[in-house]
Design a protein around this motif. Structure first.
Motif, short mmCIF file in Angstrom:
data_model
loop_
_atom_site.label_atom_id
_atom_site.label_comp_id
_atom_site.label_asym_id
_atom_site.label_seq_id
_atom_site.Cartn_x
_atom_site.Cartn_y
_atom_site.Cartn_z
N LYS A 22 0.83 -1.19 0.00
CA LYS A 22 0.00 0.00 0.00
C LYS A 22 0.87 1.25 0.00
O LYS A 22 1.92 1.30 0.65
CB LYS A 22 -0.91 0.01 1.23
CG LYS A 22 -1.85 1.19 1.31
CD LYS A 22 -2.73 1.09 2.54
CE LYS A 22 -3.69 2.28 2.63
NZ LYS A 22 -4.54 2.21 3.83
N SER A 188 -1.28 -3.06 6.52
CA SER A 188 -2.41 -3.49 5.70
C SER A 188 -2.89 -4.86 6.14
O SER A 188 -2.29 -5.49 7.01
CB SER A 188 -2.00 -3.51 4.22
OG SER A 188 -0.96 -4.44 4.02
N PRO A 194 2.78 0.12 4.80
CA PRO A 194 2.60 1.08 3.71
C PRO A 194 3.86 1.90 3.46
O PRO A 194 4.65 2.16 4.36
CB PRO A 194 1.47 1.98 4.20
CG PRO A 194 0.74 1.15 5.21
CD PRO A 194 1.79 0.31 5.87
#
Length: 318
Positions: A22, A188, A194
């Motif tokens: 992400k 995530s 991320p």
């Protein structure tokens, strides 16, 4: 009068990246010379309806020299305004120029479910209204604005910032990013961490930039000059099309990293720390991985700038 728009740029595809990790984007809006917009929203208002350009330049210098804090100077600037909100906004509509490729970049972020956050030392009501106007309310609604609130009376005689943080910055961008990380828990569903991307233009963006894996600095402006002078890793950009291309490249290279093929060269060294731990207690383990000259940048709360040695009261094994 607005400056002329640069020549049209051929943009990369906004199609789905298809990568695993992400991404989260934080961007300044226009705190000094311009990030999303080429001009500073506050400067337009102060010059036309407040203290005027001469006094504003004096106040800007006071911030840069450290004579007065950002918060103190900003309160004087905003307090000098005497204009109804709608009249001030009319001036912004007339004078602001948006980065020609921002809309496409924002569509790219939305298409790839990349949260895009504006992080600014300005006032949230102004920033929201400006974004609503220039990119449309529906598109603007997906952008979280992390900025100061404000009290503005109906006649516009009083403009008073409601600061996010009670310190000399008023809005500590680094703290805001870390607040976001805490809220999002940085992980995530599949356990990957991320990648934090920061886009800025001015030296005031540096504290937030320290919290990012990847830093974009607008070419030729204060943040790039600071990065070059202090050997800080960054990607230069002229428009958001450059950022979009680099993010596509970075995301794909990052995907390969999970297969043991290495990180892109301009990653903040702190990215390696975040991949393996989420606590500052991990500094002793990873400090040895960081070049000596980068220790202050990567862990400013631990190392002193003067010596590169651990700050008093801290214990770090290298």
């Amino acid at each position: 009068m607005p400056s002329a728009q640069p020549a049209e740029t051929t943009l990369p595809s906004t199609a789905t990246l298809g990568t695993k990790r992400k991404l989260i984007c934080f961007s300044a809006l226009a705190d000094f010379d311009g990030t999303i917009f080429m001009q500073d929203t506050g400067h337009i208002l102060f010059n036309a309806f407040g203290c005027g350009s001469d006094r504003r330049e004096v106040l800007d210098r006071q911030i840069k020299t450290g004579e007065r804090s950002f918060k103190d100077v900003s309160e004087e600037m905003w307090g000098s305004l005497d204009v109804p909100f709608e009249d001030g906004f009319a001036a912004l509509k007339s004078d602001l120029v948006i980065d020609q490729d921002f809309k496409t970049f924002h569509d790219f972020c939305r298409n790839n479910e990349i949260p895009f956050n504006v992080i600014s030392a300005g006032l949230k009501p102004i920033l929201r209204r400006v974004l609503d106007h220039f990119i449309g309310e529906e598109s603007s609604s997906s952008i979280e604005i992390v900025a100061n609130d404000a009290e503005i009376d109906a006649e516009g005689h009083t403009w008073k910032p409601q600061w996010r943080h009670q310190n000399e910055l008023g809005h500590d961008k680094a703290l805001s990013i870390n607040e976001y990380k805490d809220q999002a828990k940085l992980e995530s569903d599949d356990g990957t961490i991320p990648m934090i991307i920061f886009i800025g233009d001015g030296v005031s963006d540096l504290p937030a930039a320290r919290e990012a894996d990847v830093l974009f600095a607008r070419r030729g402006l204060a943040l790039e000059e600071y990065c070059v002078k202090n050997n800080i890793k960054y990607y230069p950009y002229d428009t958001f099309a450059d950022i979009q291309r680099e993010i596509i490249t970075i995301a794909k290279a990052d995907d390969k990293k999970t297969k043991g093929q290495g990180l892109p060269t301009n990653f903040n060294p702190r990215a390696n720390l975040w991949r393996r731990a989420s606590s500052k207690t991990a500094v002793p383990v990873f400090a040895a991985m960081t070049p000596r000259d980068e220790k202050m940048f990567v862990w400013p709360e631990v190392y002193t700038e003067e010596t590169g040695k651990p700050a008093q009261g801290k214990t770090v094994t290298v």
